[in-house]
Design a protein around this motif. Sequence first.
Motif, short mmCIF file in Angstrom:
data_model
loop_
_atom_site.label_atom_id
_atom_site.label_comp_id
_atom_site.label_asym_id
_atom_site.label_seq_id
_atom_site.Cartn_x
_atom_site.Cartn_y
_atom_site.Cartn_z
N ALA A 113 -18.04 0.75 -23.99
CA ALA A 113 -16.80 0.16 -23.47
C ALA A 113 -15.68 1.18 -23.43
N TYR A 114 -15.78 2.22 -24.24
CA TYR A 114 -14.73 3.23 -24.26
C TYR A 114 -15.25 4.53 -23.68
N THR A 115 -14.57 5.00 -22.64
CA THR A 115 -14.90 6.27 -22.00
C THR A 115 -13.63 7.11 -21.94
N PRO A 116 -13.53 8.15 -22.74
CA PRO A 116 -12.27 8.91 -22.78
C PRO A 116 -11.79 9.38 -21.43
N ARG A 117 -12.70 9.84 -20.56
CA ARG A 117 -12.28 10.37 -19.27
C ARG A 117 -11.70 9.28 -18.37
N GLU A 118 -12.03 8.01 -18.65
CA GLU A 118 -11.44 6.90 -17.91
C GLU A 118 -10.04 6.59 -18.45
N THR A 119 -9.93 6.45 -19.75
CA THR A 119 -8.64 6.11 -20.35
C THR A 119 -7.61 7.21 -20.14
N PHE A 120 -8.01 8.46 -20.26
CA PHE A 120 -7.08 9.58 -20.18
C PHE A 120 -7.16 10.32 -18.84
N GLY B 3 4.95 -4.71 -24.30
CA GLY B 3 4.62 -3.33 -23.96
C GLY B 3 5.74 -2.37 -24.30
N LEU B 4 6.98 -2.80 -24.07
CA LEU B 4 8.13 -1.95 -24.41
C LEU B 4 8.34 -1.88 -25.92
N VAL B 5 8.14 -3.00 -26.61
CA VAL B 5 8.25 -2.98 -28.07
C VAL B 5 7.22 -2.03 -28.67
N LEU B 6 5.98 -2.10 -28.20
CA LEU B 6 4.95 -1.22 -28.71
C LEU B 6 5.24 0.24 -28.35
N LEU B 7 5.76 0.47 -27.15
CA LEU B 7 6.12 1.83 -26.77
C LEU B 7 7.22 2.37 -27.68
N ARG B 8 8.18 1.51 -28.00
CA ARG B 8 9.31 1.92 -28.85
C ARG B 8 8.90 2.11 -30.30
N GLU B 9 8.17 1.13 -30.84
CA GLU B 9 7.96 1.09 -32.28
C GLU B 9 6.65 1.74 -32.74
N GLN B 10 5.68 1.85 -31.85
CA GLN B 10 4.37 2.38 -32.26
C GLN B 10 3.99 3.69 -31.58
N ILE B 11 4.52 3.93 -30.38
CA ILE B 11 4.06 5.10 -29.62
C ILE B 11 5.08 6.23 -29.67
N LEU B 12 6.33 5.94 -29.32
CA LEU B 12 7.35 6.99 -29.26
C LEU B 12 8.22 7.05 -30.50
N TYR C 14 -2.22 7.15 -20.39
CA TYR C 14 -3.19 6.24 -20.99
C TYR C 14 -2.57 4.87 -21.25
N TRP C 15 -1.27 4.85 -21.57
CA TRP C 15 -0.59 3.58 -21.87
C TRP C 15 -0.26 2.83 -20.59
N TRP C 16 0.26 3.55 -19.59
CA TRP C 16 0.55 2.88 -18.31
C TRP C 16 -0.74 2.30 -17.73
N ARG C 17 -1.83 3.09 -17.79
CA ARG C 17 -3.08 2.64 -17.20
C ARG C 17 -3.62 1.41 -17.93
N GLY C 18 -3.64 1.42 -19.24
CA GLY C 18 -4.28 0.35 -19.99
C GLY C 18 -3.47 -0.92 -20.06
N TRP C 19 -2.13 -0.79 -20.22
CA TRP C 19 -1.30 -1.97 -20.45
C TRP C 19 -0.70 -2.52 -19.16
N TYR C 20 -0.40 -1.64 -18.19
CA TYR C 20 0.33 -2.04 -16.98
C TYR C 20 -0.56 -2.13 -15.75
N LEU D 60 -8.46 0.35 -24.18
CA LEU D 60 -7.07 0.63 -24.52
C LEU D 60 -7.02 1.40 -25.84
N VAL D 61 -6.20 2.45 -25.88
CA VAL D 61 -5.99 3.17 -27.12
C VAL D 61 -4.50 3.23 -27.42
N MET D 62 -4.18 3.43 -28.69
CA MET D 62 -2.81 3.56 -29.14
C MET D 62 -2.79 4.44 -30.38
N PRO D 63 -1.65 5.06 -30.67
CA PRO D 63 -1.51 5.67 -31.98
C PRO D 63 -1.69 4.60 -33.06
N ALA D 64 -2.20 5.00 -34.20
CA ALA D 64 -2.47 4.03 -35.26
C ALA D 64 -2.32 4.69 -36.62
#
Length: 655
Positions: A25-32, A500-509, A549-555, A590-594
Motif C-alpha cells: 500500500a505504500y510506495t515511496p516513489r508515489e507519495t514523494f 489539514g492546516l492544523v496538522l500542517l501548523r502543529e505537526q509538519i512545520l 507529499y502532503w498536498w498530494r496525500g491530503w488535498y 499518506l505520510v507525516m512527521p511523527a
Amino acid sequence: MPGLIARAGILAALWASLAGASDPAYTPRETFAPLDLGQPASGVRTASGVPGPRYWQNRADYAIHATLDPAAKTITGSVQISYANNSPDALDVLWLQLEQNIYRADSRGALSQGQRKGRGGGTTDGMTIDSAEVQIAGKAFPVAPLISDTRAQLALPTPIAPGGKAIVTLHYHYTVPGLFGGRTAWGKSRDGEIYDLAQWYPRMAVYDDIRGWDPLPYLAQEFYLDYGNFDYWVTVPSDMLVAGSGALMNPAEVLTKTQLARFARARTSDATVAIRAPSEIADPTTRPKQGGMLTWHFRMENTRDVAWSASSVFAWDAARINLPGGKTSMAMSFYPAESQGKERWGRSTEYMKDAVERMSAKWFPYPWPAAINIAGPATGMEYPGIVFDGIDDAGKTLFWISAHEIGHSWFPMIVGFDERRHAWMDEGFNTFIDVYESDEFNRGEYAPKRDSEYAQGGGNPVDEILPVLADPQAPPILSRADTVTEKYRHPVTYFKSALGLVLLREQILGTQRFDHAFRRFIAAWAFKHPKPADFFRAMESDSGEDLSYWWRGWYYNNWQLDLAVTKIAPAAADDPAKGALVTVESRDRLVMPATLRVGFADGSTHDIRLPAETWIRQGSVTIGVDGPGKVVKAVIDPDHRLPDRDRSNNEATAP
C-alpha cells in the motif's frame, strides 16, 4: 486543537537502514513523486506563491439605489458600475452575475438538485433587467443582455481596450425570496418581518489571468468577485432600522438625537452600548420620522460585495473594536426582542468584538468600519462586514456561528478566493482560524470547537476524520466545489480542509514557520485572487519545505495514514544496555512527521522526531537508539496527534 508536539528527547545515535520490503500500500516513489501544480509560475503569479510584477486584476466600483417594498416583497433598483479593464486583453463582452435567477423554477441550481422548484423549494421570477446601457470612451450605447441562467452577457459595440474603462448602467427588479432563499430571504420574527438582502444587485463576473471570463453558473456554491468601492442608498419604510456593510454616511437623517449620542458613545466603548434597546422597539419616538420612507446611505471601500438587512423590530447595540496600530472599527448586533438576553444575542456584540480583535492581531488587520451580526431568516451566511445568523441561536452555538461567519472576513472577503471552484479554501481556511478563536475566547469558555458532524462533542479531531479518509466515495479536497454532495460538504470542505492546516501548523512545520508563511500569504494576496497553486507555493517557499507529499496525500487524494512499530531488537546481542534497533513502518500512502517515544527499563523516555523523509526511500526503517539502559517499549505518535487509521500497531515491547 492540541498544540504542536515538542521536539524533545536526547539521542546518542540515530540512523536509518532498509529493513525489508514494505507493505504494497505504500510506495515511496508515489507519495514523494514530483507534483505538477497545473499552473506555471510567471511574472503574474510567481514561483514563491505571491503576485508578481505583472500581476493584474480588473476593478468594479458601484453606485446602487434600491427601494424595498415590504407589501409586494420586491426590490427595485438601479446600479452604475464603473468597470476598469486592467488586463492586457481587449474585452468585447462583459459578464454579469444575476444570482437571484437561482430561484427560477428552471434554474440550473434547482435542476442540479433534482428539483423542479427553485433552490430551497420555492420559486420567484428571478431578477429582471429593465434596461441596460454601456458607456465607453464617452459614448453611451443601449445593450440587450443575453441572459443564460444566473449570468448575463453584454455584447459591446466597441471593445474596452487594455487600460480602458466602461460605465454600465442597469435598472432592475426582483421579488425577495421567502425562507427558501437560504442566503437571502425575508421571514417573520415574533413581532414583525426581517429582510436579509444579499445578491441584491447585478454584479460583475471576474475576468482573470487563469480563465479569462469566469462566470460559473450559481448552483448554490458561493461567489467570485472583483474589488472596488461601493456607495449604496437603500430606501425603506421609515419605521425600519437598516444595517449595511460599511459606514453609515447619513446618520443624522435616519437616527434620532438619542441614537446619535449612543452611537457616538459606542465608538469609544469596550462595553456594549444599546443604540435601541429591546424595550424600545415598539416606541415610535425611536424613529426620526413617522410614516413614509427613509433613505439610508452606506459606503464601503475596497470590498468585493455589500449586503444589508432591514426590519421594524430590530434592537441594536454596538461596541468599539480595537485593531493593530491604534485603529478601530465597530462591532454591532441587530436582533428582534425574542433574541435578547445575556445567554442569547445580548452577548453577540461581545463575540464579534473579540473575534475581530483576535483574528486581526493574529493574522491580518480587519480593514472595514464595522462588523455586524444580524439575527434573521438567512441564517449562517457571510458578506463583507455583515453576517446573517439565527434568531434562535444562543450560547455556544451563537458564539461558534458568529465567530465563524465574521471569520469569513479574512477568507474569502480579504483574501479573494474563488468560492465557486474552491470552496475548501474559503470554508476550510476560515474554520481553521475560528477553531483557535474558540480555544482562546474568555479562557476557553466555548472550547473546543470542532467543525465536524462527528466531533461536535469535543472528540479528538484526528480520530473524527478517520471515517472520511476511509470512505472510498469521499471526494478529495481539490474536487470542484459543485461536485461535492451535501453528505461530504462539511466533512471535506470544512473539517478536512481545516484539519489539514492544523496538522500542517502543529505537526509538519511548527507554529513559527507556519504562522510566518501564512501571514505572508494573507498580506501578499489581500484584496487579490490567489489560486490553490499560489497557496501551495507560498507555504513551501516561505517555510523552506517540499510539501508535495502532503498536498498530494491530503488535498489531491483522500489517502490514509498508518504508521506502525513492528520490532525492537538489541543493537548488541551481548548487552541490551548498549542500545536498540526500533523498526518503524509506513503501511499506507499518506505520510507525516511523527514522534517516536522510546521507553527504558528505568522508566525514563526519550522522544525522537521522525521527519516525513524517514519514508522517502522505503516503507520500513530501523532507528538506532542509545540510552541509559535497556529499551523496553517504543510508541509512534504517543500523544495521539496524527490521523492514524490503525493505532493497534503503534506500540511494540521488547522481547
